[in-house]
Design a protein around this motif. Structure first.
Motif, mmCIF file in Angstrom:
data_model
loop_
_atom_site.group_PDB
_atom_site.id
_atom_site.type_symbol
_atom_site.label_atom_id
_atom_site.label_comp_id
_atom_site.label_asym_id
_atom_site.label_seq_id
_atom_site.Cartn_x
_atom_site.Cartn_y
_atom_site.Cartn_z
ATOM 1 N N ALA A 344 0.833 -1.210 0.000
ATOM 2 C CA ALA A 344 0.000 0.000 0.000
ATOM 3 C C ALA A 344 0.863 1.253 0.000
ATOM 4 O O ALA A 344 0.604 2.207 -0.742
ATOM 5 N N ALA A 345 1.897 1.269 0.829
ATOM 6 C CA ALA A 345 2.772 2.436 0.924
ATOM 7 C C ALA A 345 3.491 2.688 -0.396
ATOM 8 O O ALA A 345 3.597 3.841 -0.862
ATOM 9 N N HIS A 346 3.976 1.627 -1.023
ATOM 10 C CA HIS A 346 4.701 1.795 -2.277
ATOM 11 C C HIS A 346 3.774 2.251 -3.403
ATOM 12 O O HIS A 346 4.147 3.115 -4.214
ATOM 13 N N ALA A 347 2.570 1.688 -3.437
ATOM 14 C CA ALA A 347 1.598 2.135 -4.446
ATOM 15 C C ALA A 347 1.320 3.626 -4.291
ATOM 16 O O ALA A 347 1.211 4.365 -5.282
ATOM 17 N N ALA A 348 1.231 4.083 -3.049
ATOM 18 C CA ALA A 348 0.997 5.504 -2.798
ATOM 19 C C ALA A 348 2.199 6.345 -3.208
ATOM 20 O O ALA A 348 2.046 7.457 -3.727
ATOM 21 N N ASP A 349 3.411 5.822 -2.992
ATOM 22 C CA ASP A 349 4.605 6.571 -3.379
ATOM 23 C C ASP A 349 4.667 6.787 -4.886
ATOM 24 O O ASP A 349 5.152 7.824 -5.360
ATOM 25 N N LEU A 350 4.179 5.818 -5.654
ATOM 26 C CA LEU A 350 4.092 6.016 -7.101
ATOM 27 C C LEU A 350 3.146 7.171 -7.410
ATOM 28 O O LEU A 350 3.437 8.029 -8.247
ATOM 29 N N ALA A 351 1.986 7.176 -6.717
ATOM 30 C CA ALA A 351 1.013 8.251 -6.933
ATOM 31 C C ALA A 351 1.572 9.605 -6.507
ATOM 32 O O ALA A 351 1.249 10.639 -7.101
#
Length: 414
Positions: A344-351
């Motif tokens: 979840a954290a990494h997906a958000a970092d992409l965003a």
């Protein structure tokens, strides 16, 4: 001087340099953001932190893992096993939430073994021993600081004004925060003001001495999606925003904790509201869980909410395990919780446009195009699971995977 005061004085500390290097951010930018309060570096003066972490604006989204004994499961050794599992899975911070007769030993052993920031909730210890007077509570807080804890959750935003909100609220689940419930019950029984709120300036002087970061707890966070974004939650948030400014004025690093259970369509609003009311201070969220019916799979309900929250600006995700709402997590629950929350954290970092995150994904995509399996496995967020699955599901050493075989699109279209 604290990291915040040193940053304001124009000084880049050894901890700032080390954490900046890990993030791929220029140390001067880190110093400026810490000075502004939009980034924190929890690092107690009492211990030599091997892996300091940056939490806040411009940093990668961090993941916390909760461990700790309970009255039913007081064995410290089991919690140390969970510590190792959480660290191996990539947790950026550990919170020791121990209760029971061995809680002080558990904290000592975790601090001794943990290279990343460690947080605690001192009111749990005071509540376990049945003593929430101001003197006892502050004695426990100082003990945690002296032992080397890097950040503490303190439920300072529940005062008598906010208490009126919860007493008049038609909430489904009432108060679900353990620390919040300790404070509210004590206030109701004694008729006195919350000592953490009434003596907040004294609390700031205490933690400043050790450079312990305050995590302003959300004692009235919603524990049901039907309770999200209600009067008590917002009333407490308003108080926390005021306390953020008071902490900064005293040179104390601070972050703010957030909800709880929040439906998908309210998450972004919650994050933006917090950032505005709390002046850009880093935001630490539990989940949020996007439904109440995921028992046994709440690491998934929390990861869904966590990705949306972090993409909207949350900085620090507290993991949720499959055992949430059901019992004390075991080592496997801890591992699943950390991995789900890291995704979840990494997906958000992409965003968020974090360059470090994008470089990681681009490297994986390139390895996939080239059918470079060893590189793909090395780049997997959960390498152990990826390696085991690749071995189990593919006969021999073929270049393709067993789903498409010779009809692999990557192989046919060069």
């Amino acid at each position: 001087m604290t990291q915040l005061e040193l940053a304001r004085a124009g000084r880049i500390t050894a901890e700032m340099k080390l954490a900046a290097e890990a993030e791929g951010i220029a140390p001067e930018i880190v110093r400026e953001r810490i000075a502004a309060g939009v980034m924190i570096l929890p690092a107690n003066k009492q211990r030599d932190l091997a892996q300091p972490k940056l939490i806040g604006y411009g940093a990668t989204t961090k993941v916390n893992a909760n461990i700790g004994t309970s009255g039913d499961w007081p064995e410290v050794e089991k919690e140390l096993e969970k510590l190792e599992v959480a660290l191996a899975a990539g947790a950026d911070a550990i919170m020791d939430l121990s209760l029971g007769p061995n809680l002080r030993r558990a904290r000592q052993e975790i601090l001794k073994r943990c290279p990343v920031p460690v947080g605690t909730v001192p009111i749990y210890e005071a509540g376990f021993y049945g003593e929430l007077s101001k003197d006892k509570l502050f004695q426990v807080i100082e003990d945690h600081c002296r032992q080397g804890v890097d950040f503490i959750t303190v439920h300072c935003g529940i005062n008598r004004r906010v208490l009126e909100e919860i007493q008049e609220s038609p909430r489904v689940c009432g108060i679900v925060s353990r620390g919040g419930s300790f404070i509210v019950r004590w206030m109701q029984e004694t008729g006195e003001e919350n000592p953490l709120y009434a003596h907040f300036d004294e609390l700031l002087e205490l933690v400043r001495e050790y450079d312990v970061t305050l995590s302003l707890g959300d004692g009235l966070r919603p524990g049901a999606v039907a309770d999200a974004t209600d009067g008590p939650q917002i009333a407490e948030l308003l108080e926390l925003g005021r306390l953020v400014k008071r902490a900064w004025a005293k040179g104390v690093q601070v972050m703010v904790e957030g909800p709880g259970h929040v439906p998908l369509n309210q998450i972004e609003t919650n994050i933006k509201l917090q950032k505005r009311l709390c002046h850009g201070a880093p935001f630490y969220v539990l989940g949020p869980l996007v439904t109440d019916v995921g028992a046994g799979h709440d690491h998934i309900t929390a990861a869904i909410g966590g990705a949306i929250a972090a993409a909207a600006g949350a900085d620090f995700l507290c993991y949720v395990t499959p055992a949430e709402h059901l019992g004390l997590p075991d080592a496997d629950d801890v591992r699943q919780g950390v991995i789900a929350t890291r995704i979840a954290a990494h997906a958000a970092d992409l965003a968020k446009g974090i360059e470090k995150a994008w470089n990681w994904d681009k490297a994986m995509s390139k390895a996939r195009k080239e059918l470079d399996w060893e590189q793909q496995l090395n780049l997997a967020l959960d390498q152990a699971t990826a390696r085991e699955m690749r071995k189990r599901k593919n006969p021999g050493h073929r270049a393709e995977c067993s789903m498409c075989g010779e009809f692999c699109a990557m192989k046919q279209c060069q």
